[in-house]
Design a protein around this motif. Structure first.
Motif, PDB file in Angstrom:
ATOM      1  N   LEU A  17       1.101  -1.146   0.123  1.00 33.26           N
ATOM      2  CA  LEU A  17      -0.259  -0.232   0.020  1.00 33.26           C
ATOM      3  C   LEU A  17       0.857   1.112  -0.096  1.00 33.26           C
ATOM      4  CD1 LEU A  17      -2.915   1.444   0.580  1.00 33.26           C
ATOM      5  CD2 LEU A  17      -2.578   0.975   2.421  1.00 33.26           C
ATOM      6  N   LEU A  18       1.642   1.199   1.033  1.00 32.54           N
ATOM      7  CA  LEU A  18       2.737   2.039   0.234  1.00 32.54           C
ATOM      8  C   LEU A  18       3.638   2.875  -0.730  1.00 32.54           C
ATOM      9  CD1 LEU A  18       5.100   2.006   4.160  1.00 32.54           C
ATOM     10  CD2 LEU A  18       3.040   3.943   2.992  1.00 32.54           C
ATOM     11  N   MET A  19       4.176   1.653  -1.113  1.00 30.03           N
ATOM     12  CA  MET A  19       4.583   1.333  -1.716  1.00 30.03           C
ATOM     13  C   MET A  19       3.710   1.941  -3.744  1.00 30.03           C
ATOM     14  SD  MET A  19       7.881   1.096  -1.855  1.00 30.03           S
ATOM     15  CE  MET A  19       7.718   2.010  -0.165  1.00 30.03           C
ATOM     16  N   ALA A  20       2.534   1.453  -3.793  1.00 30.04           N
ATOM     17  CA  ALA A  20       1.418   1.931  -4.662  1.00 30.04           C
ATOM     18  C   ALA A  20       1.181   3.417  -4.677  1.00 30.04           C
ATOM     19  CB  ALA A  20       0.304   1.226  -4.657  1.00 30.04           C
ATOM     20  N   ALA A  21       1.215   3.633  -3.012  1.00 31.38           N
ATOM     21  CA  ALA A  21       0.619   5.293  -2.604  1.00 31.38           C
ATOM     22  C   ALA A  21       1.682   6.181  -3.015  1.00 31.38           C
ATOM     23  CB  ALA A  21       0.131   5.185  -1.179  1.00 31.38           C
ATOM     24  N   SER A  22       3.386   5.673  -3.041  1.00 28.67           N
ATOM     25  CA  SER A  22       4.532   6.093  -3.490  1.00 28.67           C
ATOM     26  C   SER A  22       4.608   6.365  -5.058  1.00 28.67           C
ATOM     27  CB  SER A  22       5.310   5.704  -2.207  1.00 28.67           C
ATOM     28  OG  SER A  22       6.393   6.473  -3.122  1.00 28.67           O
ATOM     29  N   GLY A  23       4.240   5.116  -5.582  1.00 32.19           N
ATOM     30  CA  GLY A  23       3.920   4.857  -7.178  1.00 32.19           C
ATOM     31  C   GLY A  23       3.179   6.354  -7.859  1.00 32.19           C
ATOM     32  N   MET A  24       2.136   6.670  -7.301  1.00 34.10           N
ATOM     33  CA  MET A  24       1.131   7.168  -7.204  1.00 34.10           C
ATOM     34  C   MET A  24       1.345   8.757  -7.589  1.00 34.10           C
ATOM     35  SD  MET A  24      -1.569   5.803  -8.941  1.00 34.10           S
ATOM     36  CE  MET A  24      -2.784   7.515  -8.623  1.00 34.10           C
ATOM     37  N   ALA A  25       1.870   9.053  -6.243  1.00 32.70           N
ATOM     38  CA  ALA A  25       2.730  10.179  -6.108  1.00 32.70           C
ATOM     39  C   ALA A  25       3.222  10.676  -6.937  1.00 32.70           C
ATOM     40  CB  ALA A  25       3.362  10.415  -4.419  1.00 32.70           C
ATOM     41  N   LYS A  26       4.178   9.701  -7.541  1.00 35.40           N
ATOM     42  CA  LYS A  26       5.657  10.427  -8.650  1.00 35.40           C
ATOM     43  C   LYS A  26       3.890  10.296 -10.062  1.00 35.40           C
ATOM     44  CE  LYS A  26       8.737   7.442  -6.421  1.00 35.40           C
ATOM     45  NZ  LYS A  26       9.062   8.023  -5.010  1.00 35.40           N
ATOM     46  N   LEU A  27       3.973   9.344  -9.865  1.00 36.05           N
ATOM     47  CA  LEU A  27       3.178   9.319 -11.352  1.00 36.05           C
ATOM     48  C   LEU A  27       2.207  10.829 -11.554  1.00 36.05           C
ATOM     49  CD1 LEU A  27       0.905   6.349 -11.877  1.00 36.05           C
ATOM     50  CD2 LEU A  27       2.999   7.491 -13.796  1.00 36.05           C
ATOM     51  N   THR A  28       1.646  11.499  -9.890  1.00 35.55           N
ATOM     52  CA  THR A  28       0.969  12.510 -10.607  1.00 35.55           C
ATOM     53  C   THR A  28       1.732  14.031 -10.365  1.00 35.55           C
ATOM     54  OG1 THR A  28       0.930  12.271  -8.012  1.00 35.55           O
ATOM     55  CG2 THR A  28      -1.521  11.510  -9.733  1.00 35.55           C
ATOM     56  N   GLY A  29       3.071  13.703  -9.700  1.00 37.41           N
ATOM     57  CA  GLY A  29       3.991  15.117 -10.092  1.00 37.41           C
ATOM     58  C   GLY A  29       4.084  15.646  -8.951  1.00 37.41           C
ATOM     59  N   GLN A  30       3.361  15.233  -7.223  1.00 36.44           N
ATOM     60  CA  GLN A  30       3.856  15.632  -6.420  1.00 36.44           C
ATOM     61  C   GLN A  30       5.021  16.884  -6.631  1.00 36.44           C
ATOM     62  OE1 GLN A  30       2.616  13.842  -3.168  1.00 36.44           O
ATOM     63  NE2 GLN A  30       0.755  13.616  -3.711  1.00 36.44           N
ATOM     64  N   GLU A  31       4.892  18.237  -6.391  1.00 42.68           N
ATOM     65  CA  GLU A  31       5.654  19.249  -6.069  1.00 42.68           C
ATOM     66  C   GLU A  31       6.529  18.556  -5.564  1.00 42.68           C
ATOM     67  OE1 GLU A  31       7.471  22.221  -7.565  1.00 42.68           O
ATOM     68  OE2 GLU A  31       5.671  21.557  -8.659  1.00 42.68           O
ATOM     69  N   ASP A  32       6.476  18.114  -4.103  1.00 38.96           N
ATOM     70  CA  ASP A  32       7.698  17.894  -2.996  1.00 38.96           C
ATOM     71  C   ASP A  32       8.863  17.012  -4.039  1.00 38.96           C
ATOM     72  OD1 ASP A  32       5.648  16.542  -2.736  1.00 38.96           O
ATOM     73  OD2 ASP A  32       6.253  15.983  -0.646  1.00 38.96           O
ATOM     74  N   LEU A  33       8.190  16.194  -4.388  1.00 41.88           N
ATOM     75  CA  LEU A  33       8.791  14.985  -5.225  1.00 41.88           C
ATOM     76  C   LEU A  33       9.238  15.455  -6.399  1.00 41.88           C
ATOM     77  CD1 LEU A  33       6.368  11.447  -4.385  1.00 41.88           C
ATOM     78  CD2 LEU A  33       8.858  12.082  -4.025  1.00 41.88           C
ATOM     79  N   VAL A  34       9.210  16.152  -7.416  1.00 36.04           N
ATOM     80  CA  VAL A  34       9.508  17.188  -8.422  1.00 36.04           C
ATOM     81  C   VAL A  34      10.748  17.338  -7.913  1.00 36.04           C
ATOM     82  CG1 VAL A  34       9.823  18.428  -9.858  1.00 36.04           C
ATOM     83  CG2 VAL A  34       7.642  16.967  -9.643  1.00 36.04           C
ATOM     84  N   GLN A  35      10.510  18.677  -7.094  1.00 36.31           N
ATOM     85  CA  GLN A  35      11.700  19.917  -6.184  1.00 36.31           C
ATOM     86  C   GLN A  35      12.365  18.222  -5.877  1.00 36.31           C
ATOM     87  OE1 GLN A  35      10.372  21.910  -3.181  1.00 36.31           O
ATOM     88  NE2 GLN A  35      12.952  22.272  -2.645  1.00 36.31           N
TER      89      GLN A  35
END
Length: 121
Positions: A17-35
């Motif tokens: 679940l954590l890895m899937a949530a992290s995958g979705m955050a990466k796919l949606t381009g969350q600003e903190d991950l982009v930075q």
């Protein structure tokens, strides 16, 4: 059902679940991950690749039928988490930035150990 089996399924499900949530955050381009990705010197499109890989990995470790596929999921997450921790440390960032990846890698090691214990006769 054995206690170790229950722990295995519970921890595996939470990890997936954590890895899937992290995958979705990466796919949606969350600003903190982009930075964070840009600060490490990686191209931002890497987030899309990792996002898809994380979703495939989460599905692969939850499926019960194909043990080899599950092992590939474990291997992929191991490589990704080692790479994440190493990237933070080699970029000169504080150890605390690498700690989440190290903790998740430790949890993954427990999952792999329990899976091996449950699968082998």
């Amino acid at each position: 059902m054995k206690k170790s089996t229950i722990i295995f399924y519970l921890v595996s499900s939470l990890f997936a679940l954590l890895m899937a949530a992290s995958g979705m955050a990466k796919l949606t381009g969350q600003e903190d991950l982009v930075q964070a990705t840009a600060e490490l010197g990686y191209p931002v499109y890497l987030l899309k690749i990792l996002g898809v890989a994380y979703l495939i990995g989460a599905i692969s470790i939850l499926q019960p039928k194909f043990e080899a596929l599950k092992q590939w999921g474990y291997t992929g997450f191991s490589i990704a988490l080692i790479g994440a921790a190493a990237s933070h440390l080699l970029a000169g960032q504080a150890f605390s930035t690498a700690l989440p990846a190290i903790v998740l890698l430790s949890v993954l090691a427990v999952i792999v150990f329990l899976n091996t214990k449950l699968v082998q006769p």
